[in-house]
Write a protein that holds these residues in place. Structure first.
Motif, short mmCIF file in Angstrom:
data_model
loop_
_atom_site.label_atom_id
_atom_site.label_comp_id
_atom_site.label_asym_id
_atom_site.label_seq_id
_atom_site.Cartn_x
_atom_site.Cartn_y
_atom_site.Cartn_z
N ALA A 157 0.81 -1.22 0.00
CA ALA A 157 0.00 0.00 0.00
C ALA A 157 0.85 1.27 0.00
CB ALA A 157 -0.93 0.01 1.21
N LEU A 158 2.07 1.21 0.55
CA LEU A 158 2.92 2.39 0.64
C LEU A 158 3.80 2.57 -0.59
CD1 LEU A 158 4.01 2.17 4.40
CD2 LEU A 158 2.26 3.64 3.39
N THR A 159 4.47 1.50 -1.01
CA THR A 159 5.43 1.62 -2.11
C THR A 159 4.85 1.26 -3.46
OG1 THR A 159 6.19 -0.68 -1.89
CG2 THR A 159 7.25 0.97 -0.48
N GLY A 160 3.73 0.53 -3.47
CA GLY A 160 3.16 0.07 -4.73
C GLY A 160 3.89 -1.11 -5.33
N ARG A 161 4.89 -1.64 -4.62
CA ARG A 161 5.64 -2.79 -5.12
C ARG A 161 4.72 -4.02 -5.22
NH1 ARG A 161 10.64 -3.19 -7.29
NH2 ARG A 161 11.47 -4.75 -5.84
N VAL A 162 4.86 -4.74 -6.32
CA VAL A 162 4.04 -5.91 -6.59
C VAL A 162 4.83 -7.17 -6.25
CG1 VAL A 162 2.75 -7.20 -8.33
CG2 VAL A 162 2.84 -4.69 -8.43
N THR A 163 4.30 -7.97 -5.33
CA THR A 163 4.91 -9.26 -5.00
C THR A 163 4.13 -10.34 -5.74
OG1 THR A 163 5.49 -8.45 -2.80
CG2 THR A 163 5.54 -10.83 -3.14
N TYR A 164 4.87 -11.20 -6.46
CA TYR A 164 4.17 -12.23 -7.24
C TYR A 164 4.98 -13.52 -7.26
CZ TYR A 164 7.18 -11.01 -11.27
OH TYR A 164 8.25 -10.78 -12.11
N TRP A 165 4.29 -14.61 -7.60
CA TRP A 165 4.88 -15.95 -7.65
C TRP A 165 5.15 -16.30 -9.10
CZ3 TRP A 165 6.67 -19.16 -4.02
CH2 TRP A 165 6.89 -20.50 -4.35
N ARG A 214 9.23 -19.33 -7.31
CA ARG A 214 9.90 -18.37 -6.42
C ARG A 214 9.03 -17.14 -6.25
NH1 ARG A 214 13.82 -20.34 -9.97
NH2 ARG A 214 15.66 -21.33 -8.99
N ILE A 215 9.37 -16.33 -5.23
CA ILE A 215 8.69 -15.06 -4.99
C ILE A 215 9.53 -13.93 -5.58
CG2 ILE A 215 7.84 -13.46 -3.24
CD1 ILE A 215 7.34 -15.88 -1.43
N TRP A 216 8.87 -13.07 -6.34
CA TRP A 216 9.52 -11.94 -7.01
C TRP A 216 8.82 -10.65 -6.60
CZ3 TRP A 216 13.27 -12.85 -11.08
CH2 TRP A 216 13.48 -14.21 -11.36
N GLN A 217 9.51 -9.54 -6.83
CA GLN A 217 8.92 -8.22 -6.61
C GLN A 217 9.30 -7.31 -7.76
OE1 GLN A 217 9.79 -6.04 -3.04
NE2 GLN A 217 8.15 -7.01 -1.87
N MET A 218 8.37 -6.38 -8.08
CA MET A 218 8.65 -5.37 -9.09
C MET A 218 7.82 -4.13 -8.78
SD MET A 218 6.50 -6.80 -12.37
CE MET A 218 4.75 -7.26 -12.22
N MET A 226 14.32 -10.92 -7.40
CA MET A 226 13.94 -12.26 -6.97
C MET A 226 14.18 -12.37 -5.47
SD MET A 226 15.21 -15.96 -8.43
CE MET A 226 16.89 -15.81 -7.80
N LEU A 227 13.10 -12.60 -4.70
CA LEU A 227 13.22 -12.60 -3.25
C LEU A 227 13.61 -13.96 -2.69
CD1 LEU A 227 10.18 -10.37 -2.17
CD2 LEU A 227 12.49 -9.68 -2.81
N HIS A 287 -2.81 -30.41 1.23
CA HIS A 287 -2.98 -29.82 2.56
C HIS A 287 -2.59 -28.35 2.57
CE1 HIS A 287 -3.02 -33.60 5.35
NE2 HIS A 287 -3.95 -33.64 4.41
N VAL A 288 -3.16 -27.63 3.54
CA VAL A 288 -2.85 -26.22 3.73
C VAL A 288 -1.67 -26.10 4.70
CG1 VAL A 288 -3.71 -23.96 4.43
CG2 VAL A 288 -5.28 -25.64 3.42
N PHE A 289 -0.64 -25.37 4.27
CA PHE A 289 0.52 -25.11 5.10
C PHE A 289 0.59 -23.63 5.44
CE2 PHE A 289 1.55 -29.16 3.33
CZ PHE A 289 2.39 -29.78 4.24
N LEU A 290 1.07 -23.35 6.64
CA LEU A 290 1.24 -21.98 7.13
C LEU A 290 2.68 -21.81 7.57
CD1 LEU A 290 -0.47 -19.39 7.77
CD2 LEU A 290 -0.60 -20.23 10.11
N ALA A 291 3.30 -20.69 7.22
CA ALA A 291 4.71 -20.46 7.58
C ALA A 291 4.94 -18.99 7.87
CB ALA A 291 5.62 -20.92 6.45
N ASP A 292 6.04 -18.71 8.57
CA ASP A 292 6.47 -17.33 8.78
C ASP A 292 7.02 -16.79 7.46
OD1 ASP A 292 5.82 -17.42 11.49
OD2 ASP A 292 7.80 -18.21 12.03
N TYR A 293 6.80 -15.48 7.25
CA TYR A 293 7.23 -14.87 6.00
C TYR A 293 7.94 -13.55 6.30
CZ TYR A 293 7.09 -12.66 1.40
OH TYR A 293 7.43 -12.04 0.23
N ASP A 294 9.11 -13.36 5.70
CA ASP A 294 9.88 -12.14 5.90
C ASP A 294 10.57 -11.77 4.59
OD1 ASP A 294 11.30 -9.97 6.80
OD2 ASP A 294 12.76 -11.14 7.95
N ASN A 295 9.89 -10.92 3.79
CA ASN A 295 10.46 -10.41 2.55
C ASN A 295 11.03 -11.51 1.66
OD1 ASN A 295 10.92 -8.17 0.86
ND2 ASN A 295 13.08 -8.08 1.47
N GLY A 296 10.27 -12.54 1.47
CA GLY A 296 10.69 -13.63 0.59
C GLY A 296 11.21 -14.84 1.31
N LYS A 297 11.55 -14.71 2.57
CA LYS A 297 12.07 -15.84 3.33
C LYS A 297 10.92 -16.58 4.01
CE LYS A 297 16.49 -13.58 4.23
NZ LYS A 297 17.42 -13.05 5.28
#
Length: 684
Positions: A95-103, A107-111, A120-121, A187-197
C-alpha cells in the motif's frame, strides 16, 4: 464542374477507406487459439490501476504462456509488465510503495507497479507450492502442497518392489476427474514470511486424509486469511471412501494461528459451502451455501454471519435464482454478486445491513446481451468486472454504480476482433410441449442472407444444469460454428439455471423426458424459418449434451442428418459402475440399477438409457472420447462407436488418450475443431 469532380473523388476515396476498414475475416480454429485469455486481476491499493494476467498459447510448445498487464481504472493505455513464459500469480501489492509481489517459476519476485526494478526474493525453487497467499499484515504465508498420507501404490507398500506399478484399493473414491488416487492429499501449510524468506512451516490440517482445495476444480477461493491475520479459513469435505463419493457436504473450517485449533463453522449445513469472504472491517463472514447434500446444482445462496453475535442470515433465501460469485462493497453495506438470469449472467446487489426476507433488497445493476463473468473489485463508485458475449472473449469493464453503465478498459483481443466479422445473436422464445416458454439463442453466420438457406445445428448443453448464457467458449465456440456457414440454435431447455429454481430442478430424474422434448421443440421451431435448410439439420453436444445426442439419435424420427457427441453418457448402467462422483448419479439418475424397488432409478435405466435405442439409430455419428475422463469414462464412447459400426452406420471415433472431460492441450483442441467441421462438411 471542378467542384463536382473533386467532391466525387473525395466521396469515392471515403467509400474506399470505409470499405477497407470493414472487418473481412471470419473466425477459424487457428485464429480462436491466438486470442488472449483473461486470468485474474487485482486493483492496486491506491485504486488507480488494475493488474491482471492474460494467457496466450504457444502452439509449438503446446502450452499457455501467461503474463501480467496493467490498465488505469479510469481507462487509458495498457502496459505489459512481464514477458516471460510460465505462470504468474500476484500475491500482494504494498500500500505504501506500490511494489508488486508475485509468484513465478517456483519463487517469490517483486517489481514496481510499472514492471521496473525486478527482484527475486527467494532463491530456492518450490515447484510443489500452489494456492499461495500472504497474510494482510505480511508476516505469514499460506500455500497448499500434496502430502503422502496413505500407501496405495505397490512400490509404497513394499520397499523391495520399487518397480511395481499396481494400485491396492480397498474403498472409494479411488480416482477423481482425471487422476487416480496415490494416497496423496492436498494440505494447507502456514509459515512465517519475511520479505521472501519462508520458515517454520506447519501443516494446519495435521495429516488428515482430506483435500483442500476441493478436487477437481477448487482453487485459491477455498482458503483465506482473516483481515486481522489471526485466522485461516479453508473449505474441505472431511469425508472418506464411499461417504466422500456420495456427498457434496463441504464445510468451512476456521484455524486459529495462536492456539493451533480448528473448528467447523458450518455444522448442520449439509450441502456445498464455498467461497468464504470477510467484510473489510472483519465484522462479518459471508459464503455461498447449498442446502441439499448430494445435489451439486442446488440453489446457491449467500449466507452472512455476524462475527460477534454468531447470528447467520440467508440474504437470498426468497430470491428465485442461484448465485455464482460475490464480493463486499468497500463500505461493507452491500454485497455485489453475479447470477444467471434469463439467459445471461448479470451483476446484482443485496443490502447487508437491512436484508429483506422477501428479497426486495436485491437490485439488478447491469442489463444487456452479455455475461458479467467475474468481479475484480471496487474503486470509488466503479465496480471492475470482466464481461463476455458470444462474439467476444473476456475483457475488463468498469460498471458505474448504481446506474450500471459499462465502459471497456482492456484491449486483450481488440486487434483480432477489429478484423473479424461478428455474428448476429437473437433471443428466441419457443413454446414447449407442456406449454411453457423457453428461451433459445440463435447465432447466425456473419454474412447471413435471409434469402438463402443454411444448414443448422442444434447445440445441446452439458451440465446438465450448466448455464447457457452469453458465454465465450474456446472449444464449443458459437462464433466459430457460425463463421463456417451454420446457423446455431442453443435452447435453454429444462435444467438450465437463470429461469427460476423449479426450471433448474426439473431435469433431475427426467434426463430423457421433457429436456429431450425441449430440444425437439427448439429444432422444429427454427426449422419453420425459410432460411433454414430442413434437409441439413445437425445435432452436437458434450457431456449431458453428448447424452442428449445419443438419446436423440434414437428418437429424432428423421429430423437430423448428422450427430456429434463428445464425452457423452451412452449406457447408464456401465456409467454408474465407473463414474466417480456418485452423488451426481444418485441425484440425477435416481440411484443404483440393482435396487428394483427404486422406480425412479429403474425408469432412468430403462426409458432414459440411450443404449436401449440403438436399434433405431440410422444417422451418421461422430464420437469423441477423452482417455482420462473419469466423470464419463472411456467405455461410454467406445460402446457408442462400436454399436454404430456394428449397425453399419457411418461413424468416426476421435480418441484423445491424454485429455479428460475437456480438451485442454492446444494442438488437440485445434485437431478437435478441424475434425468437428470436416465431419459436418462431409455429412451435412
Amino acid at each position: 464542374m471542378k467542384k463536382s469532380v473533386l467532391l466525387s473523388s473525395l466521396l469515392l476515396t471515403a467509400n474506399v477507406l470505409i470499405t477497407a476498414a470493414q472487418p473481412s475475416q471470419k473466425m477459424t480454429p487457428e485464429l480462436l487459439w491466438k486470442l488472449g485469455r483473461f486470468g485474474s486481476g487485482i486493483i492496486t491499493p491506491d485504486e488507480k490501476n488494475i493488474i491482471y494476467s492474460v494467457s496466450t498459447y504457444n502452439m509449438g510448445l503446446n502450452k499457455a504462456e501467461p503474463n501480467l498487464f496493467s490498465v488505469p481504472v479510469t481507462g487509458g493505455p495498457v502496459q505489459q509488465l512481464t514477458n516471460e513464459p510460465g505462470s504468474k500469480a500476484i500475491l500482494k501489492i504494498d500500500a505504501l510503495t506500490g511494489r508488486v509481489t508475485y509468484w513465478y517459476d517456483g519463487r517469490i519476485w517483486q517489481m514496481d507497479s510499472d514492471g521496473g526494478n525486478l527482484a527475486m526474493l527467494t532463491v530456492n525453487q518450490q515447484d510443489d507450492f500452489d494456492n499461495i497467499r500472504i497474510s494482510p499484515d505480511g508476516k505469514k504465508i499460506m500455500y497448499t502442497r500434496d502430502v503422502q498420507i496413505q500407501k496405495v501404490l505397490g512400490k509404497d507398500r513394499y520397499a523391495d518392489l520399487p518397480k511395481a506399478t499396481a494400485y491396492v484399493i480397498t474403498d472409494l473414491n479411488y480416482r477423481h476427474w482425471d487422476t487416480w488416487s496415490t494416497g496423496k492429499f492436498s494440505h494447507v501449510f502456514l509459515a512465517d514470511y519475511d520479505n521472501g524468506k519462508i520458515s517454520n512451516e506447519k501443516d494446519i490440517m495435521h495429516g488428515e486424509a482430506f483435500d483442500t482445495p476441493q478436487k477437481p476444480a477448487g482453487g485459491l477461493e477455498d482458503l483465506i486469511f482473516s483481515p486481522d491475520s489471526k485466522q485461516v479459513l479453508y473449505v474441505c469435505k472431511k469425508k472418506s471412501g464411499k461417504d466422500y463419493a456420495q456427498s457434496t457436504n463441504t464445510g468451512l473450517y476456521q484455524y486459529t494461528i495462536a492456539t493451533d485449533e480448528t473448528r467447523e463453522l458450518t455444522q448442520g449445513m449439509n450441502g456445498y459451502d464455498t467461497q468464504p469472504s470477510f467484510s473489510h472491517d472483519g465484522n462479518r463472514l459471508a459464503w455461498l451455501s447449498m442446502k441439499e447434500d448430494g445435489y451439486e446444482a442446488d440453489k446457491n445462496d449467500i449466507i452472512i454471519k455476524d462475527i460477534k453475535t454468531g447470528i447467520k442470515v440467508n440474504l437470498t433465501a426468497k430470491w428465485d435464482e442461484s448465485i455464482s460469485s460475490f464480493t463486499f462493497s468497500k463500505d461493507d453495506s452491500k454485497i455485489y454478486f453475479i447470477a444467471v438470469h434469463n439467459g445471461t449472467e448479470q451483476l446484482f446487489s443485496v443490502d447487508v445491513k437491512k436484508p429483506s426476507p422477501s428479497g426486495e433488497s436485491i437490485v439488478q445493476i447491469t442489463k444487456g446481451q452479455w455475461d458479467v463473468t467475474s468481479i475484480i473489485g471496487q474503486s470509488g463508485n466503479q465496480l471492475l468486472v470482466t464481461r463476455t458475449d458470444m462474439n467476444h472473449a473476456a475483457e475488463i469493464y468498469s460498471v458505474n454504480l448504481p446506474g450500471g453503465n459499462m465502459h471497456k478498459l482492456s484491449d486483450i483481443n481488440d486487434k483480432a476482433y477489429n478484423k473479424l466479422m461478428t455474428s448476429r445473436v437473437d433471443e428466441r422464445h419457443i413454446k414447449t410441449t407442456d406449454g411453457k416458454d423457453m428461451l433459445a439463442w440463435v447465432i447466425y453466420p456473419p454474412d447471413f442472407d435471409p434469402t438463402k438457406k443454411y444448414p443448422t445445428l442444434l447445440y445441446c448443453q452439458g451440465g446438465p444444469q450448466s448455464a447457457l448464457s452469453q458465454f465465450y467458449s474456446f472449444r464449443w465456440n458459437f462464433q466459430l460454428m457460425a463463421a463456417q456457414g451454420y446457423i446455431v440454435i442453443a435452447p435453454n431447455r429444462r435444467g438450465m439455471p437463470g429461469h427460476g429454481v423449479e426450471w433448474n430442478r426439473e431435469i433431475s430424474g427426467d434426463w430423457g423426458g421433457q429436456p429431450i422434448q425441449d430440444y425437439l421443440s427448439a429444432i422444429d421451431d427454427i426449422a419453420k424459418e425459410p432460411f433454414v435448410d430442413k434437409e441439413r439439420l445437425g445435432c452436437v453436444g458434450a457431456s449431458y449434451g453428448g447424452y442428449s445426442v445419443y438419446m436423440l439419435a434414437g428418437v429424432h424420427e428423421g429430423r437430423f442428418k448428422t450427430f456429434i457427441a463428445h464425452d457423452g453418457l451412452f449406457d447408464l448402467k456401465s456409467w454408474y459402475g465407473t463414474t466417480e462422483e456418485l452423488w451426481f448419479a444418485n441425484k440425477d439418475i435416481g440411484g443404483n440399477y440393482w435396487d428394483k424397488s427404486n422406480m425412479r432409478a429403474q425408469r432412468s435405466y430403462s426409458k432414459f438409457n440411450p443404449s436401449n435405442y440403438v436399434d433405431k439409430w440410422n444417422t451418421p455419428i461422430m464420437i469423441i472420447q477423452g482417455g482420462k475422463d473419469y466423470r464419463v469414462p472411456i467405455e461410454q464412447g467406445l460402446q457408442a462407436f462400436q454399436a454404430a459400426q456394428l449397425r453399419g452406420i457411418k461413424s468416426k471415433l476421435i480418441y484423445l488418450p491424454d485429455e479428460n472431460h475437456w480438451v485442454l492441450k492446444p494442438q488437440n483442441a485445434i485437431l478437435w475443431q478441424r475434425e468437428f467441421f470436416d465431419w459436418l462438411k462431409e455429412t451435412l
